[in-house]
Design an enzyme around this catalytic site. Structure first.
Site, PDB file in Angstrom:
ATOM      1  N   GLY A  25       0.824  -1.195   0.000  1.00  0.00           N
ATOM      2  CA  GLY A  25       0.000   0.000   0.000  1.00  0.00           C
ATOM      3  C   GLY A  25       0.858   1.245   0.000  1.00  0.00           C
ATOM      4  O   GLY A  25       2.082   1.185  -0.140  1.00  0.00           O
ATOM      5  N   GLY A  26       0.200   2.384   0.163  1.00  0.00           N
ATOM      6  CA  GLY A  26       0.911   3.648   0.099  1.00  0.00           C
ATOM      7  C   GLY A  26       1.865   3.880   1.254  1.00  0.00           C
ATOM      8  O   GLY A  26       2.860   4.586   1.112  1.00  0.00           O
ATOM      9  N   MET A  27       1.584   3.272   2.415  1.00  0.00           N
ATOM     10  CA  MET A  27       2.415   3.536   3.583  1.00  0.00           C
ATOM     11  C   MET A  27       3.135   2.312   4.120  1.00  0.00           C
ATOM     12  O   MET A  27       4.029   2.436   4.944  1.00  0.00           O
ATOM     13  CB  MET A  27       1.568   4.135   4.713  1.00  0.00           C
ATOM     14  CG  MET A  27       0.541   3.182   5.298  1.00  0.00           C
ATOM     15  SD  MET A  27      -0.234   3.774   6.828  1.00  0.00           S
ATOM     16  CE  MET A  27       1.035   3.352   8.009  1.00  0.00           C
ATOM     17  N   VAL A  30       2.615  -5.552   3.682  1.00  0.00           N
ATOM     18  CA  VAL A  30       2.108  -6.565   4.610  1.00  0.00           C
ATOM     19  C   VAL A  30       2.644  -7.923   4.213  1.00  0.00           C
ATOM     20  O   VAL A  30       2.608  -8.308   3.044  1.00  0.00           O
ATOM     21  CB  VAL A  30       0.563  -6.589   4.623  1.00  0.00           C
ATOM     22  CG1 VAL A  30       0.052  -7.723   5.520  1.00  0.00           C
ATOM     23  CG2 VAL A  30       0.014  -5.264   5.117  1.00  0.00           C
ATOM     24  N   LYS A  45       2.670  -5.832   9.294  1.00  0.00           N
ATOM     25  CA  LYS A  45       2.588  -4.606   8.488  1.00  0.00           C
ATOM     26  C   LYS A  45       3.837  -3.778   8.762  1.00  0.00           C
ATOM     27  O   LYS A  45       3.999  -3.229   9.853  1.00  0.00           O
ATOM     28  CB  LYS A  45       1.320  -3.838   8.865  1.00  0.00           C
ATOM     29  CG  LYS A  45       1.068  -2.585   8.049  1.00  0.00           C
ATOM     30  CD  LYS A  45      -0.321  -2.034   8.387  1.00  0.00           C
ATOM     31  CE  LYS A  45      -0.689  -0.850   7.535  1.00  0.00           C
ATOM     32  NZ  LYS A  45      -2.074  -0.390   7.790  1.00  0.00           N
ATOM     33  N   ASP A 137     -13.070   4.974   5.830  1.00  0.00           N
ATOM     34  CA  ASP A 137     -12.785   4.338   4.552  1.00  0.00           C
ATOM     35  C   ASP A 137     -13.389   2.938   4.504  1.00  0.00           C
ATOM     36  O   ASP A 137     -12.720   1.967   4.155  1.00  0.00           O
ATOM     37  CB  ASP A 137     -11.274   4.285   4.308  1.00  0.00           C
ATOM     38  CG  ASP A 137     -10.909   4.108   2.830  1.00  0.00           C
ATOM     39  OD1 ASP A 137     -11.766   4.428   1.976  1.00  0.00           O
ATOM     40  OD2 ASP A 137      -9.799   3.650   2.548  1.00  0.00           O
TER      41      ASP A 137
END
Length: 303
Positions: A25-27, A30, A45, A137
């Site tokens: 993901g963006g940050m 995982v 993560k 979200d």
């Protein structure tokens, strides 16, 4: 007791062995992992460093605060967090099942399965909202489906990724007025940049349920915030073929005025009643858990 001394330098935090990548993901990334102390599989993560490292770390700390304080079978469980490590990482429950996005792509949910899922996610949001937390979200890719041990239930739905959750009583990570969330599932007030509140999660869950029952997004053309402005004037279309109780629930959840929407607890109770009175002509089971399913779940937690 598992042996934790062999190749200890290869273990994250001296305890966790990283396996295959489940999602990016963006940050964060995982991974499937192993807790060698307790001898169990976990999802790890790992927060990515870089230009947005400070923001990512702040978001990760917010996620820890949220997950550590919440406890519900339909919320992904946080086991451990080391945010001062290099790199920072979170250790979470490994959900061996697909995302709702993957499940819907196979076929829409039956009304009884959707009602059970609505009740589970409504309860989870009720717990979060009671703790002053808004998810912001709620969408199919953030709903993980763990295989149910019960023969009359297809799955147990679990809500993942509180990485952008808004802690009502704490400092905001994002700037005032900044729109956070996925455009296709934003509530009208989110599009306007209003501070997030529980009704926004209820609205998003309503859109998720419409998509689960029909196989189609309620706002299929919502490719950006500008397009999403259309929902300020009209609610989503409720499928006419649904039972009246379903139509009433979805209509209430997706009202334009947030003050007119039911609470998450109301949604859970009404959905439980629907599940108890709805019978389906067909019963489907989830595909066997495996790398693909776990990968879908990992992608949801990587955001």
């Amino acid at each position: 007791m598992p042996d934790t001394t062999d190749h200890a330098d290869d273990l994250l935090g001296g305890r966790y062995r990283l396996g295959e990548t489940l999602g990016r993901g963006g940050m964060a990334d995982v991974y499937r992992g192993e807790d060698v102390v307790l001898g169990r599989e976990v999802a790890i993560k790992v927060v990515r460093s870089g230009a947005d490292g400070v923001a990512a770390d702040s978001r990760a700390r917010g996620e820890v605060s949220v997950l550590a304080a919440l406890n519900h079978p339909s919320l992904v469980t946080l086991y451990d967090a080391q945010l001062d490590a290099d790199p920072p990482y979170l250790v979470m429950e490994l959900v061996e099942g697909p995302t709702l996005t993957t499940r819907i792509a196979r076929s829409p949910l039956t009304p009884s399965a959707a009602a059970t899922m609505a009740a589970e996610l409504g309860e989870a949001l009720h717990v979060a909202h009671g703790a002053g937390v808004v998810h912001r979200d709620v969408k199919p890719s953030n709903v993980l489906l763990a295989p149910s041990p019960l023969p009359d239930h297809e799955f147990r739905a679990k809500l993942a990724d509180f990485g952008i959750a808004y802690l009502v009583d704490t400092a905001r990570v994002t700037n005032p007025g900044e729109v956070i969330g996925t455009a296709a599932y934003l509530a009208p007030e989110q599009v306007q940049g209003v501070d997030p509140a529980p009704p926004a999660d209820v609205y998003a869950l309503g859109l998720v349920l419409i998509e689960s029952l029909t196989g189609k997004r309620a706002f299929p053309d919502a490719a950006g915030v500008a397009t999403a402005l259309a929902r300020l004037e009209a609610p989503p279309e409720i499928p006419a073929e649904l039972d009246p109780e379903w139509r009433d629930l979805l209509r209430d959840m997706t009202r334009i005025d947030p003050a007119e929407r039911p609470t998450a607890l109301d949604v859970a109770m009404r959905a439980r009643a629907l599940a108890a009175t709805t019978s389906d002509a067909r019963t489907e089971s989830l595909p066997a858990a495996g790398a693909v399913a776990a990968g879908s779940a990992g992608a949801a937690m990587a955001a």
